[in-house]
Write a protein that holds these residues in place. Structure first.
Motif: not given
Length: 335
Positions: A142-148, A71-88, A124-127
């Protein structure tokens, strides 16, 4: 007293009747072999050109594929902060993000087209982080991030108009998962069940193996198949072949050799099942053109030969699972 010819006729008739009585009854017809299933999938699903190329291959051959989307490939450089991986920290990814809003727009279009053509969009998860040490809560995050991100991709990136039915598709169409690096643990399977997934394709098996159903989820495994002059086993995935052939470094001068070796390995694995037990054959790919496209060239040659056979179906994971779920119900109709 009967004339001699009548006696002879009676004797022949009696012998014929006795022969029929003593003959073995005809053997029941052998049940028809099931169709040979071939399940072809793509991990991460990034490059737009490869989306188009895979969909064109499907159109030529009648195949349906599974796309394991990151799902990170559905985020641009401007919107990448929408993703927060476990422990990252937010905005971190092992595989980067989309290059631009335009790229996100084009990828969303390809996802929608593939889904409308009957292909399977899976997770395939996100990051692309290695989750071998993740807890159940980490996987669920991670699943929740993908779905959202999938559901809100148009809104997050300011892409308009959002297609009618997109959010319903995002909530309900994704029923399968493959772990990055095929790195699974017990917590993953607990989380998959809790999140309502129907299948997982993170396993590896000694050879083609039938999927195993348990705890409400069907588990698939990429097979190890013989490859090369010494017939050494290798996981039937392009990246593993790339490492086998060239140590993970590009050798474009040997692209044809590597393509032929890959095709030969795929075809031998297929032929063995096709002539035998017809266990599904799973093959995995990425959108990267490793060794100058050797593995995609082998895929197109292979699929062009086998997917068009009347007793072969190149089918997605989702559709394979749906058929297995439906089989007992069909068998019970009519009692």
């Amino acid at each position: 007293m009967y004339p001699p010819f009548r006696v002879a006729a009676f004797t022949l008739a009696a012998l014929a009747t006795a022969g029929q009585a003593l003959a073995d009854p005809p053997a029941p017809p052998r049940p028809a072999k099931p169709k040979q299933a071939v399940i072809i999938s793509f991990d991460s699903a990034r490059d737009i050109s490869q989306w188009k190329r895979s969909r064109a291959l499907a159109e030529r051959t009648g195949a349906h594929f599974t796309y394991f989307l990151s799902c990170v490939f559905l985020l641009s450089p401007e919107t990448r902060m929408q993703y927060n991986a476990p422990g990252k920290s937010a905005g971190k990814s092992n595989i980067g993000f989309a290059a631009s809003k335009q790229e996100v727009t084009e990828r969303l279009e390809q996802i929608g087209l593939a889904a409308s053509e009957g292909h399977d969009i899976a997770g395939h998860g996100c990051g692309h982080f290695d989750g071998k040490d993740w807890s159940k809560a980490d996987w669920l995050k991670e699943f929740s991030s993908f779905e959202r991100i999938l559901e809100n991709a148009y809104a997050i990136n300011g892409v308009a108009p959002e297609p009618q039915g997109w959010r319903n598709f995002a909530r309900h169409a994704v029923v399968g998962f493959r772990a990055p690096y095929l790195s699974a643990n017990k917590a993953l399977y607990e989380a998959l069940v809790a999140a309502g997934y129907q299948f997982d394709a993170s396993g590896v098996s000694q050879g083609p193996a039938r999927p195993v159903a348990g705890n409400g989820i069907m588990q698939f495994s990429l097979p190890q198949i013989p490859e090369g002059p010494k017939s050494r086993l290798v996981i039937a995935m392009d990246y593993n072949l790339y490492v086998r052939h060239s140590g993970g470094f590009e050798q474009p001068s040997k692209s044809n050799e590597f393509a032929n070796r890959t095709y030969d390995a795929f075809r031998a694995a297929f032929d063995k099942q096709y002539a035998g037990k017809r266990i599904p054959l799973e093959l995995g790919f990425h959108f990267a053109l490793m060794n100058d496209g050797a593995y995609w060239n082998a895929l197109e040659r292979f699929a062009g030969e086998v997917c068009v056979k009347a007793d072969v179906e190149c089918i997605s994971f989702r559709d394979y699972v749906s058929r297995q779920d439906a089989a007992p119900k069909q068998a019970s109709v009519g009692g």
